[in-house]
Design an enzyme around this catalytic site. Sequence first.
Site, PDB file in Angstrom:
ATOM      1  N   LYS A  13       1.057  -1.311  -0.051  1.00  0.00           N
ATOM      2  CA  LYS A  13      -0.101   0.156   0.293  1.00  0.00           C
ATOM      3  C   LYS A  13       1.143   1.278  -0.167  1.00  0.00           C
ATOM      4  O   LYS A  13       0.260   2.305  -0.853  1.00  0.00           O
ATOM      5  CB  LYS A  13      -0.799   0.333   1.492  1.00  0.00           C
ATOM      6  CG  LYS A  13      -2.118  -1.110   1.340  1.00  0.00           C
ATOM      7  CD  LYS A  13      -2.953  -0.510   2.722  1.00  0.00           C
ATOM      8  CE  LYS A  13      -2.522  -0.576   3.270  1.00  0.00           C
ATOM      9  NZ  LYS A  13      -1.846  -1.222   4.214  1.00  0.00           N
ATOM     10  N   ARG A  88      -8.954   1.171   9.221  1.00  0.00           N
ATOM     11  CA  ARG A  88      -8.877  -0.499   9.262  1.00  0.00           C
ATOM     12  C   ARG A  88      -9.223  -0.860  10.555  1.00  0.00           C
ATOM     13  O   ARG A  88      -9.229  -1.887  10.552  1.00  0.00           O
ATOM     14  CB  ARG A  88      -7.378   0.050  10.582  1.00  0.00           C
ATOM     15  CG  ARG A  88      -6.796  -0.154  10.177  1.00  0.00           C
ATOM     16  CD  ARG A  88      -4.620   0.013  10.489  1.00  0.00           C
ATOM     17  NE  ARG A  88      -4.196  -1.042  11.096  1.00  0.00           N
ATOM     18  CZ  ARG A  88      -2.546  -0.585   9.854  1.00  0.00           C
ATOM     19  NH1 ARG A  88      -3.015   1.111   9.175  1.00  0.00           N
ATOM     20  NH2 ARG A  88      -1.749  -0.690   9.634  1.00  0.00           N
ATOM     21  N   ARG A 127      11.610  -6.087   5.192  1.00  0.00           N
ATOM     22  CA  ARG A 127      11.339  -5.247   5.937  1.00  0.00           C
ATOM     23  C   ARG A 127      11.683  -5.111   6.766  1.00  0.00           C
ATOM     24  O   ARG A 127      12.613  -3.773   7.228  1.00  0.00           O
ATOM     25  CB  ARG A 127      10.283  -4.368   5.187  1.00  0.00           C
ATOM     26  CG  ARG A 127      10.012  -3.037   5.382  1.00  0.00           C
ATOM     27  CD  ARG A 127       8.267  -2.795   4.767  1.00  0.00           C
ATOM     28  NE  ARG A 127       7.900  -2.555   6.287  1.00  0.00           N
ATOM     29  CZ  ARG A 127       6.227  -2.866   6.164  1.00  0.00           C
ATOM     30  NH1 ARG A 127       5.843  -2.136   5.141  1.00  0.00           N
ATOM     31  NH2 ARG A 127       5.559  -2.909   7.071  1.00  0.00           N
ATOM     32  N   ARG A 133      12.376  -1.271  11.028  1.00  0.00           N
ATOM     33  CA  ARG A 133      10.799  -0.735  11.827  1.00  0.00           C
ATOM     34  C   ARG A 133      10.701  -1.553  13.022  1.00  0.00           C
ATOM     35  O   ARG A 133      10.749  -3.090  12.898  1.00  0.00           O
ATOM     36  CB  ARG A 133       9.932  -0.691  10.998  1.00  0.00           C
ATOM     37  CG  ARG A 133       8.983   0.628  10.632  1.00  0.00           C
ATOM     38  CD  ARG A 133       8.260   0.403   9.702  1.00  0.00           C
ATOM     39  NE  ARG A 133       7.344  -0.054  10.127  1.00  0.00           N
ATOM     40  CZ  ARG A 133       5.997   0.144   9.239  1.00  0.00           C
ATOM     41  NH1 ARG A 133       5.845   0.623   8.309  1.00  0.00           N
ATOM     42  NH2 ARG A 133       5.043  -0.759   9.779  1.00  0.00           N
ATOM     43  N   ARG A 144      -0.040  -8.387  14.115  1.00  0.00           N
ATOM     44  CA  ARG A 144      -0.457  -7.137  13.049  1.00  0.00           C
ATOM     45  C   ARG A 144      -1.216  -7.489  12.075  1.00  0.00           C
ATOM     46  O   ARG A 144      -2.315  -7.248  11.167  1.00  0.00           O
ATOM     47  CB  ARG A 144       0.345  -6.289  12.523  1.00  0.00           C
ATOM     48  CG  ARG A 144       1.386  -5.369  13.428  1.00  0.00           C
ATOM     49  CD  ARG A 144       2.205  -4.999  13.317  1.00  0.00           C
ATOM     50  NE  ARG A 144       2.941  -4.564  11.764  1.00  0.00           N
ATOM     51  CZ  ARG A 144       3.657  -3.870  10.596  1.00  0.00           C
ATOM     52  NH1 ARG A 144       4.911  -5.034  11.067  1.00  0.00           N
ATOM     53  NH2 ARG A 144       3.284  -3.729   9.435  1.00  0.00           N
TER      54      ARG A 144
END
Length: 193
Positions: A13, A88, A127, A133, A144
């Site tokens: 996204k 969300r 990632r 992160r 998540r």
Amino acid sequence: MRIVLLGAPGSGKGTQAARLREALGVAHVSTGDLLRAQVAAGTELGRAAKAVMEAGQLVSDEIVLGMLEARLGEPDAAAGFILDGYPRNVAQARALDALLARLGRPLDHVIQLDVDEALLFDRLAGRAAAEGRRDDNPETVRQRLRVYAEQTAPVIDFYAARGALKRVDGVGTIDEVLDRIMAALGKTAVRAG
Ligand code: ADP
């Protein structure tokens, strides 16, 4: 043009929203980026959000809605926006409807980026290695994805029920996926090279 881009964590996204911002000349509004900026700046809001984000849970609807409304009032959003990471859950989808109705700026498109769950996990692990992160560690990633399945997947049904949803295959190169999104928006992708 006012667009909601839906998709699981790792569906691409953020990458596609950044490209769409350039292609369409509208604002890229990422609630995740807005929250990370608050955390980095050490604001009261950021302090409240930090632990929640690191646990892979959702920050309170009220906090995120206030932040979103302020962001949509900024000049670059006057031409339109791509919402990335919002709504969300179904309560946020209803709050967004109410906000946009009040502003007289309803949505034009809702796009769902569709990516298989096994691939999502691999992408997020990659990632984690590349960007560091704090919410990309395996345990938080699992949480998540669980929150996505339980709370965000119903948002897809919410928009589908009103016939407003377009599903786009999110597997392919960045350009391929961008072309598919642009086609779903009724636009032709124009890029250099
Ligand atoms: P991703 O979609 O890859 O999980 P984001 O950058 O969109 O990443 O979001 C990171 C975190 O920020 C989420 O796990 C959540 O804690 C918080 N967050 C982002 N957007 C929202 C939102 N609309 N409502 C509540 N929490 C949010």
